[in-house]
Design an enzyme around this catalytic site. Structure first.
Site, PDB file in Angstrom:
ATOM      1  N   GLU A 245       0.984  -1.164   0.357  1.00 17.74           N
ATOM      2  CA  GLU A 245       0.148   0.333   0.136  1.00 17.74           C
ATOM      3  C   GLU A 245       0.978   1.000   0.416  1.00 17.74           C
ATOM      4  O   GLU A 245       2.012   1.319   1.040  1.00 17.74           O
ATOM      5  CB  GLU A 245      -0.653   0.093   1.907  1.00 17.74           C
ATOM      6  CG  GLU A 245      -1.800  -0.776   0.903  1.00 17.74           C
ATOM      7  CD  GLU A 245      -2.479  -0.671   0.127  1.00 17.74           C
ATOM      8  OE1 GLU A 245      -3.181   1.067  -0.905  1.00 17.74           O
ATOM      9  OE2 GLU A 245      -3.688  -1.652  -0.700  1.00 17.74           O
ATOM     10  N   CYS A 279      -2.441   9.258   3.194  1.00 14.14           N
ATOM     11  CA  CYS A 279      -1.882   9.325   2.320  1.00 14.14           C
ATOM     12  C   CYS A 279      -3.416   8.909   1.156  1.00 14.14           C
ATOM     13  O   CYS A 279      -3.644   9.217   0.086  1.00 14.14           O
ATOM     14  CB  CYS A 279      -1.950   6.835   1.816  1.00 14.14           C
ATOM     15  SG  CYS A 279      -2.668   6.496   2.363  1.00 14.14           S
ATOM     16  N   GLN A 326      10.463  15.769   7.206  1.00 14.72           N
ATOM     17  CA  GLN A 326       9.117  16.385   6.043  1.00 14.72           C
ATOM     18  C   GLN A 326       9.098  17.766   5.590  1.00 14.72           C
ATOM     19  O   GLN A 326       8.357  17.814   4.869  1.00 14.72           O
ATOM     20  CB  GLN A 326       8.095  15.145   6.346  1.00 14.72           C
ATOM     21  CG  GLN A 326       6.811  15.414   5.945  1.00 14.72           C
ATOM     22  CD  GLN A 326       7.263  14.851   4.893  1.00 14.72           C
ATOM     23  OE1 GLN A 326       6.678  13.489   4.578  1.00 14.72           O
ATOM     24  NE2 GLN A 326       6.138  15.183   3.869  1.00 14.72           N
TER      25      GLN A 326
HETATM   26  P1  NAD Z   1       8.855   4.915   3.664  1.00 14.78           P
HETATM   27  O1  NAD Z   1       8.489   4.744   2.515  1.00 14.78           O
HETATM   28  O2  NAD Z   1       9.996   5.655   3.898  1.00 14.78           O
HETATM   29  O3  NAD Z   1       9.412   3.288   5.052  1.00 14.78           O
HETATM   30  C1  NAD Z   1       7.826   2.717   4.871  1.00 14.78           C
HETATM   31  C2  NAD Z   1       8.758   1.156   6.028  1.00 14.78           C
HETATM   32  O4  NAD Z   1       9.550   1.125   4.742  1.00 14.78           O
HETATM   33  C3  NAD Z   1       9.034   1.885   7.283  1.00 14.78           C
HETATM   34  O5  NAD Z   1       9.435   1.369   8.487  1.00 14.78           O
HETATM   35  C4  NAD Z   1      10.791   1.511   6.314  1.00 14.78           C
HETATM   36  O6  NAD Z   1      11.845   1.791   7.778  1.00 14.78           O
HETATM   37  C5  NAD Z   1      10.902   0.760   5.678  1.00 14.78           C
HETATM   38  N1  NAD Z   1      11.964   0.754   5.142  1.00 14.78           N
HETATM   39  C6  NAD Z   1      13.039   1.880   4.608  1.00 14.78           C
HETATM   40  N2  NAD Z   1      13.664   0.987   3.186  1.00 14.78           N
HETATM   41  C7  NAD Z   1      13.139   0.002   3.429  1.00 14.78           C
HETATM   42  C8  NAD Z   1      13.890  -1.279   2.799  1.00 14.78           C
HETATM   43  N3  NAD Z   1      15.222  -1.105   2.105  1.00 14.78           N
HETATM   44  N4  NAD Z   1      14.114  -2.632   3.145  1.00 14.78           N
HETATM   45  C9  NAD Z   1      12.618  -2.847   3.831  1.00 14.78           C
HETATM   46  N5  NAD Z   1      12.072  -1.321   4.551  1.00 14.78           N
HETATM   47  C10 NAD Z   1      12.149  -0.883   4.569  1.00 14.78           C
HETATM   48  O7  NAD Z   1       7.330   5.802   3.843  1.00 14.78           O
HETATM   49  P2  NAD Z   1       7.233   6.440   5.112  1.00 14.78           P
HETATM   50  O8  NAD Z   1       7.517   7.566   5.818  1.00 14.78           O
HETATM   51  O9  NAD Z   1       7.089   5.957   6.339  1.00 14.78           O
HETATM   52  O10 NAD Z   1       5.246   6.495   4.957  1.00 14.78           O
HETATM   53  C11 NAD Z   1       5.200   7.559   4.112  1.00 14.78           C
HETATM   54  C12 NAD Z   1       4.534   6.862   2.605  1.00 14.78           C
HETATM   55  O11 NAD Z   1       3.443   5.984   2.965  1.00 14.78           O
HETATM   56  C13 NAD Z   1       3.444   8.017   1.985  1.00 14.78           C
HETATM   57  O12 NAD Z   1       4.000   7.640   0.708  1.00 14.78           O
HETATM   58  C14 NAD Z   1       2.184   7.642   2.666  1.00 14.78           C
HETATM   59  O13 NAD Z   1       1.384   7.617   1.557  1.00 14.78           O
HETATM   60  C15 NAD Z   1       2.387   5.917   2.127  1.00 14.78           C
HETATM   61  N6  NAD Z   1       1.071   5.269   2.813  1.00 14.78           N
HETATM   62  C16 NAD Z   1       0.471   4.710   1.902  1.00 14.78           C
HETATM   63  C17 NAD Z   1      -1.424   3.868   2.562  1.00 14.78           C
HETATM   64  C18 NAD Z   1      -1.821   3.443   2.269  1.00 14.78           C
HETATM   65  O14 NAD Z   1      -2.456   2.916   3.082  1.00 14.78           O
HETATM   66  N7  NAD Z   1      -1.766   3.920   0.723  1.00 14.78           N
HETATM   67  C19 NAD Z   1      -0.553   4.147   4.265  1.00 14.78           C
HETATM   68  C20 NAD Z   1      -0.217   5.231   4.701  1.00 14.78           C
HETATM   69  C21 NAD Z   1       1.459   5.475   4.255  1.00 14.78           C
END
Ligand code: NAD
Length: 476
Positions: A245, A279, A326
């Site tokens: 997601e 999101c 951010q």
């Molecule tokens: P992010 O992608 O930076 O991080 C998400 C998670 O992935 C964190 O736990 C992070 O530590 C982990 N991560 C980062 N690098 C990784 C790697 N190499 N391997 C595995 N895991 C790794 O996102 P964020 O800044 O935490 O969240 C914001 C984003 O989330 C926005 O784009 C938002 O739209 C999205 N979001 C989507 C939904 C949805 O349901 N569609 C809901 C909430 C947030």
């Protein structure tokens, strides 16, 4: 220092990281032990070991455990809400609402544990019977973002356990507090050792160790598109089941015939509440000519009545941005929009309060066109842009002309246009006269196009991802 949870044991590591309150940078919420690659592998080992027994556990046991967890979350909603507000910056009523949501989700899946059903069919061959059943996948890796620190983990962990899987959970770096509190509740609920494991640490270390490990049978991920693509790429060699997601650039269409109060409510709530860090936030306000000026004026007037400030202050409507990175992204996008011809109609400036925090006045940018970067890229902050269009057809075209497809909204009193929009909006969720953000917990959640990949989360649809189907043939 708060420890991590592996194989039913709380473990302290040599390195801890401070959790800082974005409303008050002098306030350290706590210090959290960081897992490395080795600890993550040990957690996966523990989850693998526990998977066989937990996978055969009976539905009543799963029900009772999940129910206990849901009850405790609900009983402690105010305390946990305050923790959430402190570490993430959501205002207290929203934070308590999110905790309540998490508790409800556990209760929903407690009940679902008792409803695990299959199909019995007649075979096309004489004397043969067919059963179609669902079984656990095994070890599920859960990787969560920071913007819903307890609800998103809940809507992944509860169904994972409900359908008999074991879990290795990696929360986002910025929000270990709610993750730890949830792990503590799960641990004390009586879950057998290793069924649920918490590994706190950087995505590039802990998350990557999960991606690299073939013993992780499935990964449920929520976060940015870039990280989602990484999860997909790393999982392909193992043919691992994944659910992604990701981001959104959600449109809210406002037509000439809209009820102005409803439209203003949808825009202000959908774009700016939770500091726009959802999101499903409406970041593109697509408005037809006849109502444009009245709508923009009314939104600006409403924004002027909202107070930005400390998340725990009762007078605050919009809390701080989550962190410095951010904040600088938000401010950069406002500048980019202006440099491309957008007009900053309201806000967009840093606000000073009694405490040192990341306070940004909600920004409303008008006179933008669909091709500007502000209308194509996710900002993830209290920033919304207005696109003026001729009529409904133009609005629908602009709404769909984007790579994302999470949530799409329309404000109209026309049944014809509402019906057409529900049918033609290229989004996983469509909202008519309600904000694009704000969903129920018992129905499917998710998007299409670049916003989502894999089967839906939440409600009964969650069983698609968290279980695997078996077809058995028996000759009498
Ligand atoms: P992010 O992608 O930076 O991080 C998400 C998670 O992935 C964190 O736990 C992070 O530590 C982990 N991560 C980062 N690098 C990784 C790697 N190499 N391997 C595995 N895991 C790794 O996102 P964020 O800044 O935490 O969240 C914001 C984003 O989330 C926005 O784009 C938002 O739209 C999205 N979001 C989507 C939904 C949805 O349901 N569609 C809901 C909430 C947030």
């Amino acid at each position: 220092m708060k420890p991590i949870l592996i194989g039913g044991e709380w473990i302290t590591t040599s390195h801890g990281v401070k959790n800082i309150n974005p409303s008050d940078l002098s306030d350290v919420v706590d210090i959290y032990a960081q897992a490395g690659r080795a600890e993550t592998q040990t957690a996966i080992e523990a989850a693998t070991h526990a998977a066989t027994t937990w996978g055969m556990s009976n539905p009543q046991q799963r029900h009772d455990l999940l129910h206990r967890v849901g009850d405790e979350i609900l009983a402690r909603r105010e305390e946990l809400g305050a923790l959430l507000a402190r570490e993430e910056g959501k205002v207290l009523p929203e934070a308590i609402g999110e905790v309540t949501r998490a508790g409800q989700i556990f209760l929903f899946f407690a009940a679902e544990a008792l409803r695990q059903k299959g199909d019995v069919l007649a075979s096309t061959r004489p004397g043969v019977g067919i059963e179609v059943t669902r079984e656990p996948i095994g070890v599920v890796g859960i990787i969560a973002p920071w913007n819903f620190p307890i609800a998103i983990p809940a809507w992944k962990i509860a169904p994972a356990l409900c359908y008999g899987n074991t879990v290795v959970f990696k929360p986002a770096e910025l929000v270990p507090g709610c993750a730890w509190a949830l792990a503590d509740i799960l641990h004390r609920s009586g879950l057998p050792a290793g069924v649920f494991n918490l590994v706190i640490g950087p995505g590039s270390v802990v998350g990557q160790a999960m991606l690299d490990d073939p013993r992780v049978n499935a990964i449920s991920f929520t976060g940015s598109q870039a990280t989602g693509a990484r999860v997909a790429k790393a999982s392909l060699p193992f043919l691992r089941k994944i659910q992604l997601e990701m981001g959104g650039k959600n449109p809210l269409v406002v037509l000439d015939d809209a009820d102005l109060d409803v439209a203003v409510h949808c825009a202000v709530d959908g774009s700016f509440f939770s500091t726009g860090q959802r999101c499903t936030a409406s970041s593109r306000l697509i408005v037809t000519e006849g109502i444009h000026d009245r709508f923009v004026g009314a939104v600006a007037d409403r924004l002027a009545t909202l107070r930005v400030g400390h998340a725990l202050d009762k007078a605050t409507h919009i809390g701080p941005v989550v962190d410095a990175a951010q904040l600088s992204q938000d401010v950069d996008y406002i500048a980019i929009a202006r440099s491309q011809g957008g007009l900053l109609r309201f806000g967009g400036e840093m606000v000073r309060r009694e405490t040192d925090g990341y306070f940004l006045a909600p920004a409303l940018i008008t006179e933008t066109s669909p091709d500007m970067r502000i209308n194509r890229e996710e900002v993830f902050g209290p920033v919304a842009s207005v696109i003026r269009v001729r009529d409904y057809d133009a609005a629908l075209h602009v709404a769909n002309d984007i790579e994302f497809g999470l949530s799409a909204g329309i404000c109209t009193t026309s049944l014809k246009h509402a019906t057409d929009f529900k049918r033609k909006a290229q989004a996983g969720m469509v909202m008519v006269n309600v904000p694009t953000a704000g969903v129920d917990h018992h129905v499917p959640f998710g998007g299409r196009k670049a916003s989502s990949y894999g089967s839906r989360e939440q409600g009964t649809y969650a069983s698609e991802f968290f279980s695997v189907v078996k077809t058995s043939y028996t000759a009498a």
